[in-house]
Design an enzyme around this catalytic site. Sequence first.
Site, PDB file in Angstrom:
ATOM      1  N   LYS A  75       0.827  -1.205   0.000  1.00  0.00           N
ATOM      2  CA  LYS A  75       0.000   0.000   0.000  1.00  0.00           C
ATOM      3  C   LYS A  75       0.861   1.255   0.000  1.00  0.00           C
ATOM      4  O   LYS A  75       2.071   1.204  -0.116  1.00  0.00           O
ATOM      5  CB  LYS A  75      -0.967  -0.020   1.185  1.00  0.00           C
ATOM      6  N   HIS A  93      -1.887   3.607  -7.333  1.00  0.00           N
ATOM      7  CA  HIS A  93      -3.155   4.317  -7.564  1.00  0.00           C
ATOM      8  C   HIS A  93      -2.870   5.698  -8.146  1.00  0.00           C
ATOM      9  O   HIS A  93      -3.364   6.711  -7.658  1.00  0.00           O
ATOM     10  CB  HIS A  93      -3.958   4.426  -6.263  1.00  0.00           C
ATOM     11  N   ARG A 127      -2.727  -9.545 -19.273  1.00  0.00           N
ATOM     12  CA  ARG A 127      -3.409 -10.022 -18.066  1.00  0.00           C
ATOM     13  C   ARG A 127      -2.526  -9.799 -16.852  1.00  0.00           C
ATOM     14  O   ARG A 127      -1.309 -10.035 -16.898  1.00  0.00           O
ATOM     15  CB  ARG A 127      -3.745 -11.510 -18.186  1.00  0.00           C
ATOM     16  N   ARG A 195     -11.888 -12.415 -10.860  1.00  0.00           N
ATOM     17  CA  ARG A 195     -11.476 -12.888  -9.545  1.00  0.00           C
ATOM     18  C   ARG A 195     -12.260 -12.198  -8.436  1.00  0.00           C
ATOM     19  O   ARG A 195     -12.671 -12.839  -7.461  1.00  0.00           O
ATOM     20  CB  ARG A 195      -9.968 -12.668  -9.367  1.00  0.00           C
ATOM     21  N   ASP A 215     -21.724 -10.085 -16.250  1.00  0.00           N
ATOM     22  CA  ASP A 215     -20.369  -9.759 -16.669  1.00  0.00           C
ATOM     23  C   ASP A 215     -20.449  -8.953 -17.963  1.00  0.00           C
ATOM     24  O   ASP A 215     -21.439  -8.251 -18.205  1.00  0.00           O
ATOM     25  CB  ASP A 215     -19.522 -11.023 -16.816  1.00  0.00           C
ATOM     26  N   ILE A 303     -14.240   0.237   0.880  1.00  0.00           N
ATOM     27  CA  ILE A 303     -12.965   0.138   1.603  1.00  0.00           C
ATOM     28  C   ILE A 303     -11.898  -0.310   0.606  1.00  0.00           C
ATOM     29  O   ILE A 303     -12.089  -1.300  -0.110  1.00  0.00           O
ATOM     30  CB  ILE A 303     -13.078  -0.861   2.767  1.00  0.00           C
ATOM     31  N   ASP A 304     -10.779   0.409   0.561  1.00  0.00           N
ATOM     32  CA  ASP A 304      -9.824   0.141  -0.512  1.00  0.00           C
ATOM     33  C   ASP A 304      -8.702  -0.828  -0.148  1.00  0.00           C
ATOM     34  O   ASP A 304      -7.763  -0.993  -0.924  1.00  0.00           O
ATOM     35  CB  ASP A 304      -9.243   1.447  -1.057  1.00  0.00           C
ATOM     36  N   LEU A 306      -9.639  -4.130   1.282  1.00  0.00           N
ATOM     37  CA  LEU A 306     -10.493  -5.202   1.787  1.00  0.00           C
ATOM     38  C   LEU A 306      -9.763  -6.520   2.059  1.00  0.00           C
ATOM     39  O   LEU A 306     -10.067  -7.193   3.058  1.00  0.00           O
ATOM     40  CB  LEU A 306     -11.641  -5.444   0.808  1.00  0.00           C
TER      41      LEU A 306
END
Length: 351
Positions: A75, A93, A127, A195, A215, A303-304, A306
């Site tokens: 983070k 981010h 990916r 996922r 989706d 919540i970033d 989780l």
Amino acid sequence: MTHLWVRAEQRANEERVGLTPDGAAALLAAGVRVTVEQSSVRAIGLDGYRAAGCEIAAENSWAEAPDDAVIFGLKELPEDGTPLHHHHILFGHAYKGQPAGQVLLRRFRAGGGTLYDLEYLVDDAGRRVAAFGYWAGFAGAAVALRCWAAQQDGGICGPVATHPSAARLRAELEERLSATVRPRPDAMVIGALGRVGSGAADLCDAMGVRVTTWDMAETAHGGPFPEVLDHDIFLNCILARPGTPVFVPASARTAPRRLRVIGDIACDPDSDFSPIKVYDRTTTWDRPALRVQDAPPLDVTAIDNLPSMLPVESSQDYAAQLLPSLLTLGDLEAGVWGRAKAEFDRHISEV
């Protein structure tokens, strides 16, 4: 010699780590020097790293690491404005217009360092090579269900915390839902084949919550999506990016709706591409629910970090996915690292 420096996480409620002792042993066997900082919060103890042969450094000493060390954390770094001169691996981010991300990029430009953003480590087909997605979805769905349960008593969801295992989380949530003495809500998951969506749907299934799974095929027409408002809970599991449609417009607050809880698990409210337009900031572990409308209530949980609610399982899963890429750190100009560097170069040129 390649030198990987695993820093302690400095963000509150962050106990995860991206390298396990077994992974460290594999790196050492491949000739990589590994330093692991002490940590007062890391869910995986230091003894295993020490036994593997890692060098041990003081907590939060990464700024004084050798210039050639690659600093690895998950983070954000402390927002102290200091220039950054190392190679850093982390979730930055920073590439979607986020204000804090622009500040981070300016720090890299000032110090001459490089960001290898974990979100942008991709294979040659584009990916991602590693993601916490499953456990983000699992935990995010659990928090959304806690928000719904709190509403049944006329309240709002209280603080959340870490759990030693997924089984313990399920048991606690089952108790909360049963205490409402109400039929289980239903939920819609968008991004169900990914996922994140798989984790969210699995948690809902385990709790006896009927799930509508959508989706790309169901969202290809670009909206609007009135079906979202016809569910008790909506779980957004699609990462915001250019072209992402709006799933919940601002008008949803006052529109006729069954919708009571939005779990924005992808959680990018300050991105220009956010598909959830009824809120503008993340929520926290202390205050996981943001009430955006009363009568009837509509709560958003966003919540970033989780996966930190399940730090051991999520760390083990992620570290296993990432290890093959870490084993190629000796060549930062090629493969996943070269592609991440190109992405960094493109964005820092625009700051």
